[in-house]
Scaffold this motif. Structure first.
Motif, PDB file in Angstrom:
ATOM      1  N   ASP A 102      26.091  36.142  47.698  1.00 47.07           N
ATOM      2  CA  ASP A 102      27.052  35.201  47.132  1.00 47.07           C
ATOM      3  C   ASP A 102      27.822  35.828  45.990  1.00 47.07           C
ATOM      4  OD1 ASP A 102      28.303  32.716  47.066  1.00 47.07           O
ATOM      5  OD2 ASP A 102      27.008  32.013  45.461  1.00 47.07           O
ATOM      6  N   GLU A 103      27.149  36.651  45.176  1.00 49.77           N
ATOM      7  CA  GLU A 103      27.790  37.321  44.050  1.00 49.77           C
ATOM      8  C   GLU A 103      28.284  38.717  44.424  1.00 49.77           C
ATOM      9  OE1 GLU A 103      28.406  35.981  41.033  1.00 49.77           O
ATOM     10  OE2 GLU A 103      27.628  34.129  41.876  1.00 49.77           O
TER      11      GLU A 103
ATOM     12  N   ALA B  48      32.789  38.335  48.804  1.00 52.39           N
ATOM     13  CA  ALA B  48      32.504  38.109  47.387  1.00 52.39           C
ATOM     14  C   ALA B  48      33.255  39.111  46.518  1.00 52.39           C
ATOM     15  CB  ALA B  48      30.999  38.210  47.134  1.00 52.39           C
ATOM     16  N   ALA B  49      33.265  40.381  46.939  1.00 52.01           N
ATOM     17  CA  ALA B  49      33.980  41.401  46.172  1.00 52.01           C
ATOM     18  C   ALA B  49      35.488  41.163  46.228  1.00 52.01           C
ATOM     19  CB  ALA B  49      33.635  42.792  46.707  1.00 52.01           C
ATOM     20  N   SER B  50      35.987  40.693  47.379  1.00 51.09           N
ATOM     21  CA  SER B  50      37.418  40.397  47.507  1.00 51.09           C
ATOM     22  C   SER B  50      37.832  39.305  46.535  1.00 51.09           C
ATOM     23  CB  SER B  50      37.743  39.973  48.945  1.00 51.09           C
ATOM     24  OG  SER B  50      37.488  41.007  49.862  1.00 51.09           O
ATOM     25  N   VAL B  51      37.007  38.262  46.435  1.00 57.81           N
ATOM     26  CA  VAL B  51      37.321  37.157  45.524  1.00 57.81           C
ATOM     27  C   VAL B  51      37.281  37.632  44.072  1.00 57.81           C
ATOM     28  CG1 VAL B  51      36.472  34.939  44.655  1.00 57.81           C
ATOM     29  CG2 VAL B  51      36.603  35.346  47.115  1.00 57.81           C
ATOM     30  N   LYS B  52      36.357  38.516  43.754  1.00 59.02           N
ATOM     31  CA  LYS B  52      36.275  39.038  42.380  1.00 59.02           C
ATOM     32  C   LYS B  52      37.513  39.859  42.030  1.00 59.02           C
ATOM     33  CE  LYS B  52      31.240  39.117  41.978  1.00 59.02           C
ATOM     34  NZ  LYS B  52      31.169  38.089  40.940  1.00 59.02           N
ATOM     35  N   THR B  53      38.114  40.526  43.007  1.00 64.90           N
ATOM     36  CA  THR B  53      39.334  41.283  42.719  1.00 64.90           C
ATOM     37  C   THR B  53      40.492  40.339  42.380  1.00 64.90           C
ATOM     38  OG1 THR B  53      40.098  41.350  45.024  1.00 64.90           O
ATOM     39  CG2 THR B  53      38.630  43.117  44.292  1.00 64.90           C
ATOM     40  N   ILE B  54      40.440  39.108  42.904  1.00 59.64           N
ATOM     41  CA  ILE B  54      41.461  38.118  42.574  1.00 59.64           C
ATOM     42  C   ILE B  54      41.272  37.628  41.138  1.00 59.64           C
ATOM     43  CG2 ILE B  54      42.437  35.867  43.189  1.00 59.64           C
ATOM     44  CD1 ILE B  54      41.290  36.310  46.021  1.00 59.64           C
ATOM     45  N   ALA B  55      40.014  37.396  40.773  1.00 60.14           N
ATOM     46  CA  ALA B  55      39.708  36.795  39.478  1.00 60.14           C
ATOM     47  C   ALA B  55      39.749  37.796  38.331  1.00 60.14           C
ATOM     48  CB  ALA B  55      38.329  36.125  39.536  1.00 60.14           C
TER      49      ALA B  55
ATOM     50  N   GLU C  65      33.561  29.671  52.291  1.00 61.69           N
ATOM     51  CA  GLU C  65      34.569  29.347  51.280  1.00 61.69           C
ATOM     52  C   GLU C  65      35.152  30.614  50.660  1.00 61.69           C
ATOM     53  OE1 GLU C  65      32.194  26.733  48.850  1.00 61.69           O
ATOM     54  OE2 GLU C  65      33.373  25.006  49.481  1.00 61.69           O
ATOM     55  N   LEU C  66      34.299  31.623  50.449  1.00 59.67           N
ATOM     56  CA  LEU C  66      34.793  32.887  49.909  1.00 59.67           C
ATOM     57  C   LEU C  66      35.728  33.561  50.898  1.00 59.67           C
ATOM     58  CD1 LEU C  66      31.546  34.349  48.273  1.00 59.67           C
ATOM     59  CD2 LEU C  66      33.414  33.122  47.157  1.00 59.67           C
TER      60      LEU C  66
ATOM     61  N   ASP D 176      42.660  30.671  39.866  1.00 59.85           N
ATOM     62  CA  ASP D 176      41.730  29.789  39.137  1.00 59.85           C
ATOM     63  C   ASP D 176      40.509  29.461  40.002  1.00 59.85           C
ATOM     64  OD1 ASP D 176      43.466  29.800  37.010  1.00 59.85           O
ATOM     65  OD2 ASP D 176      44.404  27.875  37.518  1.00 59.85           O
ATOM     66  N   ASP D 177      40.745  29.209  41.298  1.00 58.31           N
ATOM     67  CA  ASP D 177      39.627  28.956  42.206  1.00 58.31           C
ATOM     68  C   ASP D 177      38.722  30.175  42.299  1.00 58.31           C
ATOM     69  OD1 ASP D 177      40.287  26.354  42.793  1.00 58.31           O
ATOM     70  OD2 ASP D 177      41.373  26.827  44.633  1.00 58.31           O
ATOM     71  N   ALA D 178      39.328  31.372  42.324  1.00 57.72           N
ATOM     72  CA  ALA D 178      38.544  32.605  42.402  1.00 57.72           C
ATOM     73  C   ALA D 178      37.694  32.792  41.149  1.00 57.72           C
ATOM     74  CB  ALA D 178      39.472  33.805  42.602  1.00 57.72           C
ATOM     75  N   LEU D 179      38.242  32.446  39.995  1.00 59.28           N
ATOM     76  CA  LEU D 179      37.463  32.527  38.745  1.00 59.28           C
ATOM     77  C   LEU D 179      36.255  31.607  38.806  1.00 59.28           C
ATOM     78  CD1 LEU D 179      40.302  32.646  36.057  1.00 59.28           C
ATOM     79  CD2 LEU D 179      38.493  34.349  36.330  1.00 59.28           C
TER      80      LEU D 179
END
Length: 559
Positions: free
Chosen positions: A76-77, A120-127, A334-335, A400-403
């Motif tokens: 997840d993380e 998860a890593a893709s979403v972190k690149t957004i945030a 969701e990610l 904001d959702d990614a954060l």
């Protein structure tokens, strides 16, 4: 694309009628028969079958924090858990394994997937600010007016992996409930403490300590990723680029481009490359097409002399021999959806920026559905700028959702239905000047007798939706982005209509009921999307001084 929990243990009971089969088998074997009772019920047996635990390993990039075989992993993380929850041994295989792939990608999400960057890593690149391979992928600009190909070259120097314990090689493992000593068989197994946590009613403590998977293998050596971008000025050139750089002769075409020669009708100056490398000699990163060809000749030696870990294989705990008969609930859909939407909106923003910079090369649909030069239509340019502002606002919401989804203490609550489909914006986009001639060869644009307005709507949908979607479907027919023909046709019917944001879902539902009760679906002058609440309204139904939303609200009040 959702990562679902693996190793699910399912039980089912089946009734097996054995009397007739038993009789037939005995008659065929010629053995002595005994009389059977008249009722078959005495021979019906409920046999409980437990399905095998299916292990689904997952490959991700080696983390910057470092990790070793046996560590836990939080999918997840997208991060390692610096705790060891398994009893195991370590082995290493020697000898190199080499492979190379060339694939065409249409957005940054597909690029990240080709580089083993997890959701998860893709979403972190957004945030957050990205680094390493994620930074490379994030900073690679991809738009609809070029063809992009990813060359992945990997040289593995064997693998370091977890192996089952040999009997008697470790201390006893006791069941935390019965206190009985478990068999000391040759297997990878949970430690006593991890087994105790896994048997609790709530798995939260186990997941916090061990994660949902463990690191089963590390791959070291060298990996090179090259993104080859071909600027194309026509549909013909785009098709030629796909055939040239996706086929077996791509190396010849790279060499031709490196030497300043044409690749078919594509000029060498229109071919550019970006590179990323893990492992290998500490020299400069390839900066040209010539450097790429040189690097391909030396990367095998570099992997051997200057190796680095770059890939990790994860295995779910639920596949272990002493894992309790329960499941780990893990849903990363969701990610995946968030990463997909971000990539689609980012590409949309880049497309509009490209069009505004080169407006003389594009044409827009006017109110009558005719194509006119974009550079000579100030209203069309202003509408395009407003469209870009809307896309930018949605990108801010997605960030904001990614954060929020990147916070360990918060659950990810991304909702796809809160966002308007990117296709709703694409059907308002201008077309390249040459598309009219290029699309004469496209059967989907000119089937049946159509007026110029209908033909232009078909051309627009072909360019921005139908052709990209079909390419996506060829790669993976069950990809969420693979639309049905009916869904694509629906977008075509919306071309040229006014897009109106409705106050709420309830208003949208009432308008849909209005359409159904009036039986006016065949007129196609009004179409409603309930979530998010939007409507497409034909402008001919709007009076000169009438506000579109007032028109729709009046329709509801009429009932």
């Amino acid at each position: 694309m959702a990562f679902t929990s693996t190793g699910h243990i399912l039980k089912r009971s089946i009734a097996i009628l054995v009397s007739s089969l038993f009789t037939t088998a005995c008659q065929q074997s010629g053995e002595n028969q005994q009389s059977l009772p008249e009722s078959n019920a005495d021979y019906e047996k409920a046999v409980e079958i437990t399905e095998r635990r299916h292990a689904q390993p997952v490959s991700v990039n080696y983390p910057e924090t470092g990790v070793d075989v046996g560590w836990g992993w939080d999918s997840d993380e997208g991060l390692p858990q610096p705790n060891v929850c398994i009893e195991y041994s370590i082995e290493e295989d020697k000898g190199q394994t080499k492979y190379m792939t060339m694939t065409e990608v249409s957005d940054s999400r597909q690029l990240m997937q080709s580089m083993n960057i997890s959701a998860a890593a893709s979403v972190k690149t957004i945030a957050y600010k990205a680094s390493g391979s994620a930074k490379f992928a994030k900073n690679t600009k991809i738009n609809s007016f070029s063809s992009n190909f990813v060359l992945n070259v990997s040289v593995d120097n064997g693998v370091r992996y977890a192996t089952p314990l040999l009997p008697g090689s470790r201390g006893e493992i006791k069941d935390p409930e019965t206190r009985k000593t478990l068999p000391d068989a040759g297997s990878i197994r949970l430690t006593s403490e991890a087994l105790r946590l896994a048997k609790k009613r709530d798995l939260t403590a186990f997941l916090n300590y061990c994660g949902d998977s463990y690191v089963a293998a590390l791959y070291g050596g060298a990996r090179l990723t090259a993104v080859i971008t071909v600027k194309t000025s026509s549909k013909k050139e785009s098709q030629e680029a796909s055939a040239s750089f996706s086929g077996s002769g791509w190396g010849v075409n790279v060499k031709a481009s490196a030497n300043g020669k044409k690749v078919g009708s594509i000029e060498s100056k229109n071919v550019s490359m970006r590179f990323y490398q893990s492992g290998g000699r500490k020299d400069r990163i390839p900066a040209s097409k010539e450097d790429l060809l040189t690097k391909l000749d030396t990367i095998t030696t570099e992997a051997s002399d200057y190796p680095a870990y770059y890939r990790v294989t994860l295995m779910p705990y639920s596949a272990l021999a002493n894992w309790p008969e329960r499941t780990i609930t893990l849903d990363l859909s969701e990610l995946d959806q968030l990463a997909d939407y971000w990539a689609a909106y980012l590409k949309l923003y880049e497309d509009i920026e490209h069009i505004l910079d080169q407006s003389d090369k594009f044409q827009a649909l006017n109110g009558e559905g005719l194509l006119i030069p974009l550079s000579s239509d100030e209203d069309a340019i202003k509408q395009l700028e407003s469209l870009q502002d809307l896309v930018l606002a949605d990108l801010s919401r997605l960030r904001d959702d990614a954060l929020q989804c990147s916070m360990p203490e918060d659950d990810c609550s991304f909702r796809e239905e809160r966002y308007l489909s990117p296709y709703a914006y694409r059907i308002q986009m201008p077309l390249p000047m040459d598309i009219t001639e290029a699309n004469k060869q496209c059967p989907c644009a000119d089937t049946g007798p159509k007026g110029e307005k209908a033909k232009n709507a078909a051309r627009l949908v072909d360019y921005y939706i139908r052709n990209p979607v079909k390419q996506l479907c060829l790669g993976n027919p069950v990809d969420p982005g693979c639309l049905s023909n009916a869904a694509i046709d629906l977008w075509e019917k919306r071309v040229g209509k006014r897009l109106i944001e409705l106050p709420d879902d309830e208003t949208a539902a009432k308008l849909n009921n209005f359409i159904i009760n009036r039986g006016e679906q065949g007129d196609d002058w009004l179409d409603v999307n309930e979530s998010p609440p939007y409507a497409w309204l034909d402008s001919v139904h709007i009076e000169e001084h009438e506000k579109p939303l007032d028109k729709l609200l009046a329709l509801i009040k009429e009932r």
